[in-house]
Design an enzyme around this catalytic site. Structure first.
Site, PDB file in Angstrom:
ATOM      1  CE  LYS A   1       4.002  37.688  23.175  1.00 22.58           C
ATOM      2  NZ  LYS A   1       5.052  37.232  24.093  1.00 22.58           N
TER       3      LYS A   1
HETATM    4  N1  GLU Z   1       7.070  34.457  23.186  1.00 26.95           N
HETATM    5  C1  GLU Z   1       8.223  34.355  24.019  1.00 26.95           C
HETATM    6  C2  GLU Z   1       8.092  35.285  25.215  1.00 26.95           C
HETATM    7  O1  GLU Z   1       7.007  35.657  25.596  1.00 26.95           O
HETATM    8  C3  GLU Z   1       9.534  34.501  23.258  1.00 26.95           C
HETATM    9  C4  GLU Z   1       9.728  35.793  22.520  1.00 26.95           C
HETATM   10  C5  GLU Z   1      10.953  35.822  21.629  1.00 26.95           C
HETATM   11  O2  GLU Z   1      11.713  34.849  21.597  1.00 26.95           O
HETATM   12  O3  GLU Z   1      11.127  36.824  20.969  1.00 26.95           O
HETATM   13  O4  GLU Z   1       9.047  35.628  25.854  1.00 26.95           O
END
Ligand code: GLU
Length: 419
Positions: A109
């Site tokens: 993240k």
């Molecule tokens: N931000 C989204 C999540 O928390 C998608 C992450 C992604 O597609 O890599 O799952």
């Protein structure tokens, strides 16, 4: 304000949930040591020339929690309340999430502590590009693939893709997912999180024998995940009776006209003042007498102080980490069925995986193909989690964590330790 989370620390929650599941599955100490903590953490200073000519310094992060099962994967968040601990928690959840839906990624993240609502498009572009340049050594299609999260979108991904590609000297669309279609994005990615939430709600309703048609729904948070979930539930004949966003909360016992509400939100940026609705205190949304509550905002919005007010039969976690462990215990004691985040909102990263595969193959799929594959992945994951929940008599959250952590544990045990 609703998009403000309570003061609880999301990383503490992530660690506590890990331990609870690891204890329940009898995971050995060595494996815990190997998989529990982030593998890499990068903190970066992001200086940006603002429109007034001054330089403002932002703080940014990229956390790779795991690359055990594949490249690290996870979104980038722009929000005033981003902290390193929050990003660590979100990266940790990405690892278990990717494992629950069995896609070959680890977890990551990123985030920048900023207030995007008060920045111009030019400021956002300069900040995004500088941040990309700062985290460049970590990211890449085979290493770590960012995606949208709270207050980032396909335009943000286009800037990241461009900055990365210009630096390398050739186009590399697979470095991010959630891109615009014209840059190698996937059909269905924009709606994927909400669509996945919808499929898991369908499964939960089937399991609990609650007809979706006519079911009443309250949605906390009306960003990408919340609005698309509301739209699909509305189309399926459910009645969305309350919706909130960061500025206000609206209510109509007979059901809100969701397509029109989305139209208004796109035009004016908020839900308050929607015709044929009455204002509601945001705290009262959680306490509404409804069938399905969808927390789709930030972490820790349902906690020890307000969980007892929840009256829904199903809580579908479209957001990451909306329930604290204390809230979990209270809802469980009340017999409320929780679809945990790492299962419920995994549709986003699942279609991110499809996008990455299409980019790598230079071959693009049709929308129906994406929806069918997504439905299969989500419903299989739901079935797998439900089986653990029923067989072992543990909560749906512990069951999802047992599945996700178990897959990562298996992979790390087979790989062994280097050197
Ligand atoms: N931000 C989204 C999540 O928390 C998608 C992450 C992604 O597609 O890599 O799952």
């Amino acid at each position: 304000m609703l998009m403000t989370k309570s003061t609880g620390n999301a990383y503490d929650v992530a660690l506590e949930n890990f331990d609870t599941a690891a204890d329940a599955m009898g995971l050995d100490k060595d494996t815990r040591e190997m998989i529990k903590y982030p593998e890499r953490i990068l903190m970066v200073t992001v200086p940006v020339r603002m429109d007034d000519g001054q330089i403002h310094r932002f703080e940014g992060y990229r956390v790779q929690h795991s690359q055990v099962r594949g490249p690290a994967k996870g979104g980038i968040r722009f929000h005033p309340q981003v902290t390193l601990d929050e990003v660590k928690a979100l990266a940790t959840w990405m690892t278990w999430k990717c494992a629950v839906v069995n896609i070959p990624f680890g977890g990551a993240k990123g985030g920048i502590t900023c207030d995007p609502k008060h920045m111009s498009k030019g400021e956002l572009e300069r900040m995004t590009r500088r941040y990309t340049s700062a985290i460049l050594p970590l990211i890449g299609p085979e290493q770590d693939i960012p995606a949208p999260d709270v207050y980032t979108n396909s335009q943000t991904m286009a800037w990241i893709m461009d900055t990365y590609s210009m630096t390398k000297g050739y186009p590399i669309p697979g470095v991010v997912t959630g891109k615009p279609i014209s840059l190698g994005g996937s059909l269905g990615r924009n709606e994927a999180t909400g669509r996945g939430v919808f499929y898991t709600i369908q499964c939960a309703c089937e399991h609990l024998k609650i007809p979706l048609k006519g079911a009443t729904v309250a949605v906390q948070g009306f960003g990408n995940a919340g609005s698309i979930t509301a739209q699909l539930l509305h189309e399926a004949g459910a009645k969305v009776i309350a919706v909130s966003d960061s500025t206000g909360c609206i209510y109509n016992r007979n059901g809100l006209n969701i397509p029109e509400l989305i139209h208004m939100k796109t035009l004016v940026g908020h839900v308050e003042g929607f015709p044929e609705s009455e204002p509601l205190e945001p705290a009262d949304l959680l306490a509404l007498n409804c069938d399905i509550l969808v927390p789709a905002a930030l972490e820790n919005t349902v906690h020890a102080e307000n969980a007892a007010t929840v009256r829904a039969r199903i809580v579908a976690e479209a957001a990451n980490g909306p329930l604290t462990p204390a809230a979990d215990r209270i809802l469980e004691a009340k017999g409320i069925f929780v679809i945990p985040d790492i299962l419920c909102n995994a549709g986003g990263v699942t279609v991110s995986y499809f996008e990455w595969v299409q980019d790598e193959q230079h071959l693009f799929w049709e929308a129906q193909d994406i929806y069918d594959r997504l439905e299969r992945v989500m419903k299989t994951a739901f079935r797998d989690v439900l089986k653990i929940h029923l067989d072992r008599n543990v909560s749906m959250r512990i069951a999802a964590n047992i599945l996700g952590i178990g897959r990562v544990a298996e992979a790390v045990q087979i790989r062994g330790i280097y050197p």
